[in-house]
Design a protein around this motif. Structure first.
Motif, PDB file in Angstrom:
ATOM      1  N   LYS A 151       0.701  -1.117  -0.160  1.00  0.00           N
ATOM      2  CA  LYS A 151       0.064  -0.006  -0.023  1.00  0.00           C
ATOM      3  C   LYS A 151       0.895   1.329   0.085  1.00  0.00           C
ATOM      4  CE  LYS A 151      -4.254  -2.076   2.238  1.00  0.00           C
ATOM      5  NZ  LYS A 151      -5.083  -1.810   3.241  1.00  0.00           N
ATOM      6  N   GLY A 152       2.231   1.040   0.006  1.00  0.00           N
ATOM      7  CA  GLY A 152       3.188   2.130   0.173  1.00  0.00           C
ATOM      8  C   GLY A 152       2.996   2.986   1.401  1.00  0.00           C
ATOM      9  N   LYS A 153       4.006   3.984   1.345  1.00  0.00           N
ATOM     10  CA  LYS A 153       3.879   4.724   2.645  1.00  0.00           C
ATOM     11  C   LYS A 153       4.482   5.973   2.306  1.00  0.00           C
ATOM     12  CE  LYS A 153       5.209   3.250   6.596  1.00  0.00           C
ATOM     13  NZ  LYS A 153       4.348   3.599   7.593  1.00  0.00           N
ATOM     14  N   PRO A 154       3.464   6.902   1.166  1.00  0.00           N
ATOM     15  CA  PRO A 154       3.843   8.088   0.763  1.00  0.00           C
ATOM     16  C   PRO A 154       4.556   9.260   1.625  1.00  0.00           C
ATOM     17  CG  PRO A 154       1.701   7.402   0.015  1.00  0.00           C
ATOM     18  CD  PRO A 154       2.025   6.482   1.130  1.00  0.00           C
ATOM     19  N   PRO A 155       5.386   9.780   1.290  1.00  0.00           N
ATOM     20  CA  PRO A 155       5.988   9.853  -0.044  1.00  0.00           C
ATOM     21  C   PRO A 155       7.420   9.184   0.044  1.00  0.00           C
ATOM     22  CG  PRO A 155       6.909  11.739   1.473  1.00  0.00           C
ATOM     23  CD  PRO A 155       6.016  11.028   2.352  1.00  0.00           C
ATOM     24  N   LEU A 156       7.548   8.180   1.044  1.00  0.00           N
ATOM     25  CA  LEU A 156       8.720   7.407   1.033  1.00  0.00           C
ATOM     26  C   LEU A 156       8.676   6.031  -0.341  1.00  0.00           C
ATOM     27  CD1 LEU A 156       9.107   6.753   4.961  1.00  0.00           C
ATOM     28  CD2 LEU A 156       9.949   8.413   3.382  1.00  0.00           C
ATOM     29  N   THR A 157       7.459   5.557  -0.079  1.00  0.00           N
ATOM     30  CA  THR A 157       7.155   4.520  -1.456  1.00  0.00           C
ATOM     31  C   THR A 157       5.714   4.865  -1.547  1.00  0.00           C
ATOM     32  OG1 THR A 157       6.329   2.976   0.214  1.00  0.00           O
ATOM     33  CG2 THR A 157       8.744   2.998  -0.472  1.00  0.00           C
ATOM     34  N   PHE A 158       5.173   4.156  -2.719  1.00  0.00           N
ATOM     35  CA  PHE A 158       3.858   4.441  -3.437  1.00  0.00           C
ATOM     36  C   PHE A 158       3.410   2.982  -3.564  1.00  0.00           C
ATOM     37  CE2 PHE A 158       5.455   8.921  -3.654  1.00  0.00           C
ATOM     38  CZ  PHE A 158       4.213   9.564  -3.309  1.00  0.00           C
ATOM     39  N   PRO A 159       2.101   2.781  -3.946  1.00  0.00           N
ATOM     40  CA  PRO A 159       1.746   1.572  -4.119  1.00  0.00           C
ATOM     41  C   PRO A 159       1.837   1.288  -5.443  1.00  0.00           C
ATOM     42  CG  PRO A 159      -0.171   2.877  -3.207  1.00  0.00           C
ATOM     43  CD  PRO A 159       0.840   3.784  -3.315  1.00  0.00           C
ATOM     44  N   ARG A 184      18.023  16.639  -2.285  1.00  0.00           N
ATOM     45  CA  ARG A 184      17.094  16.994  -3.184  1.00  0.00           C
ATOM     46  C   ARG A 184      16.023  16.172  -3.532  1.00  0.00           C
ATOM     47  NH1 ARG A 184      22.196  19.075  -5.520  1.00  0.00           N
ATOM     48  NH2 ARG A 184      22.588  17.275  -6.732  1.00  0.00           N
ATOM     49  N   ILE A 185      16.240  14.953  -3.433  1.00  0.00           N
ATOM     50  CA  ILE A 185      15.175  13.989  -3.541  1.00  0.00           C
ATOM     51  C   ILE A 185      14.205  14.252  -2.384  1.00  0.00           C
ATOM     52  CG2 ILE A 185      14.664  11.463  -3.379  1.00  0.00           C
ATOM     53  CD1 ILE A 185      17.327  10.773  -4.773  1.00  0.00           C
ATOM     54  N   TYR A 186      14.597  14.464  -1.431  1.00  0.00           N
ATOM     55  CA  TYR A 186      13.648  14.572  -0.154  1.00  0.00           C
ATOM     56  C   TYR A 186      12.789  15.818  -0.470  1.00  0.00           C
ATOM     57  CZ  TYR A 186      14.766  10.967   3.206  1.00  0.00           C
ATOM     58  OH  TYR A 186      15.133   9.706   3.732  1.00  0.00           O
ATOM     59  N   VAL A 187      13.491  16.928  -0.800  1.00  0.00           N
ATOM     60  CA  VAL A 187      13.084  18.344  -1.002  1.00  0.00           C
ATOM     61  C   VAL A 187      11.619  18.310  -1.951  1.00  0.00           C
ATOM     62  CG1 VAL A 187      13.311  20.632  -1.848  1.00  0.00           C
ATOM     63  CG2 VAL A 187      14.600  19.693  -0.034  1.00  0.00           C
ATOM     64  N   GLN A 188      11.835  17.294  -3.145  1.00  0.00           N
ATOM     65  CA  GLN A 188      10.753  17.500  -4.248  1.00  0.00           C
ATOM     66  C   GLN A 188       9.538  16.899  -3.865  1.00  0.00           C
ATOM     67  OE1 GLN A 188      12.549  15.329  -7.558  1.00  0.00           O
ATOM     68  NE2 GLN A 188      12.182  13.354  -6.790  1.00  0.00           N
ATOM     69  N   TYR A 189       9.752  16.143  -2.343  1.00  0.00           N
ATOM     70  CA  TYR A 189       8.259  15.548  -1.909  1.00  0.00           C
ATOM     71  C   TYR A 189       7.878  16.288  -0.992  1.00  0.00           C
ATOM     72  CZ  TYR A 189       9.118  11.311  -4.795  1.00  0.00           C
ATOM     73  OH  TYR A 189       9.370  10.664  -6.048  1.00  0.00           O
ATOM     74  N   ARG A 190       8.449  17.456  -0.560  1.00  0.00           N
ATOM     75  CA  ARG A 190       7.913  18.270   0.678  1.00  0.00           C
ATOM     76  C   ARG A 190       6.834  19.334   0.151  1.00  0.00           C
ATOM     77  NH1 ARG A 190      13.666  19.129   3.031  1.00  0.00           N
ATOM     78  NH2 ARG A 190      14.198  17.248   4.100  1.00  0.00           N
ATOM     79  N   GLU A 242       8.472  13.772   7.175  1.00  0.00           N
ATOM     80  CA  GLU A 242       8.255  13.945   5.764  1.00  0.00           C
ATOM     81  C   GLU A 242       6.987  13.559   5.496  1.00  0.00           C
ATOM     82  OE1 GLU A 242      11.435  10.612   6.276  1.00  0.00           O
ATOM     83  OE2 GLU A 242      10.616  12.180   7.279  1.00  0.00           O
ATOM     84  N   ILE A 243       6.267  12.550   6.103  1.00  0.00           N
ATOM     85  CA  ILE A 243       5.143  11.954   5.785  1.00  0.00           C
ATOM     86  C   ILE A 243       3.833  13.206   6.005  1.00  0.00           C
ATOM     87  CG2 ILE A 243       3.333  10.404   6.186  1.00  0.00           C
ATOM     88  CD1 ILE A 243       5.525   8.263   6.762  1.00  0.00           C
ATOM     89  N   ALA A 244       4.244  13.694   7.144  1.00  0.00           N
ATOM     90  CA  ALA A 244       3.146  14.777   7.360  1.00  0.00           C
ATOM     91  C   ALA A 244       3.114  15.780   6.565  1.00  0.00           C
ATOM     92  CB  ALA A 244       3.633  15.397   8.932  1.00  0.00           C
TER      93      ALA A 244
END
Length: 247
Positions: free
Chosen positions: A34-42, A241-247, A185-187
């Motif tokens: 089921k994923g854990k957005p934004p760490l992983t997605f389904p 930069r990878i983390y920032v693009q999902y914030r 980062e999920i929040a």
């Protein structure tokens, strides 16, 4: 006639390509279905996620290819122990102490921070469990929160549990909780995505742990090149930069 310098340059390119082919291999990564957005997605989602993006960046350096197998969260540890998965992403060794196959770990690539997230007007400073005495806190089912477990056990803080982070946020919105413990980062991701969550107030960090890539013992030989790649990606700022693009 080609100069010796040109010949050596061409030989260097050939050697680099050959090295990538020799050392690169296909590795199986266990991912929550089921994923854990934004760490992983389904599976089949259009987004990739932080962890898959980091693996792609590592693979671009090491020549490795990653295959993603999706499982219910409770089956991931069993799958790793059975040797059906080579990699788990974003793990701290303390979280796998009960595993019969401890695994090997890369150097840390980031930190996981749990924060207190408050509904509107409920924010207080939280430096220890005493600051939440008498309150009900939404938490993830089965998660361990250092410094707060005794207060939960004694009933000084009422612990309410949700199956996933989105569930916690929905309950916070409806007023069932006034505060929840949640990965930072999920929040931030859900607050950016959903306008109804944007008035939540981000509180203090209540727990922090370095996270790494957990590697099955049968693949321990990949650790050296993974570590070199992680170090390179951290120094270049690519992981941030990878983390920032999902914030």
């Amino acid at each position: 006639m080609r100069s010796k310098a040109n010949i050596f340059f061409l030989l260097g390119i050939v050697y680099s390509i050959a090295s990538a082919n020799v050392f690169g291999e296909t590795l199986i990564v266990a991912v929550a279905e089921k994923g854990k957005p934004p760490l992983t997605f389904p599976q089949h989602a259009s987004e990739t996620g932080i962890y898959l993006d980091i693996l792609a960046a590592i693979g671009s350096i090491t020549g490795d290819t990653f295959v993603f197998d999706y499982y219910p969260p409770k089956r991931i540890m069993y799958t790793f122990e059975a040797g059906k998965a080579d990699i788990e992403m974003g793990i701290n060794p303390a979280w796998r102490q009960s595993s019969r196959v401890p695994g090997n770990y890369t150097i840390p690539f980031a930190k996981a921070e749990d924060i207190v997230l408050f509904s509107i007007g409920q924010k207080v400073s939280v430096n220890a469990a005493d600051d939440l005495t008498g309150r009900a806190v939404g938490t993830m089912r089965g998660y361990y929160y250092p410094g707060y477990m005794d207060a939960f056990a004694k009933g000084e803080i009422k612990r309410e549990e949700g199956n996933d982070e989105e569930n916690l946020l929905k309950r916070l919105l409806k007023g069932r909780y006034k505060q929840v413990f949640i990965r930072k980062e999920i929040a931030e991701y859900w607050m950016k995505l959903n306008p109804r969550y944007q008035n939540f107030e981000i509180g203090d960090v209540i727990g922090s742990a370095e996270i790494m890539i957990r590697v099955h013992p049968s693949k321990a030989h990949v650790l050296e090149r993974f570590n070199k790649a992680i170090q390179q990606l951290k120094q270049s700022g690519q992981i941030e930069r990878i983390y920032v693009q999902y914030r």
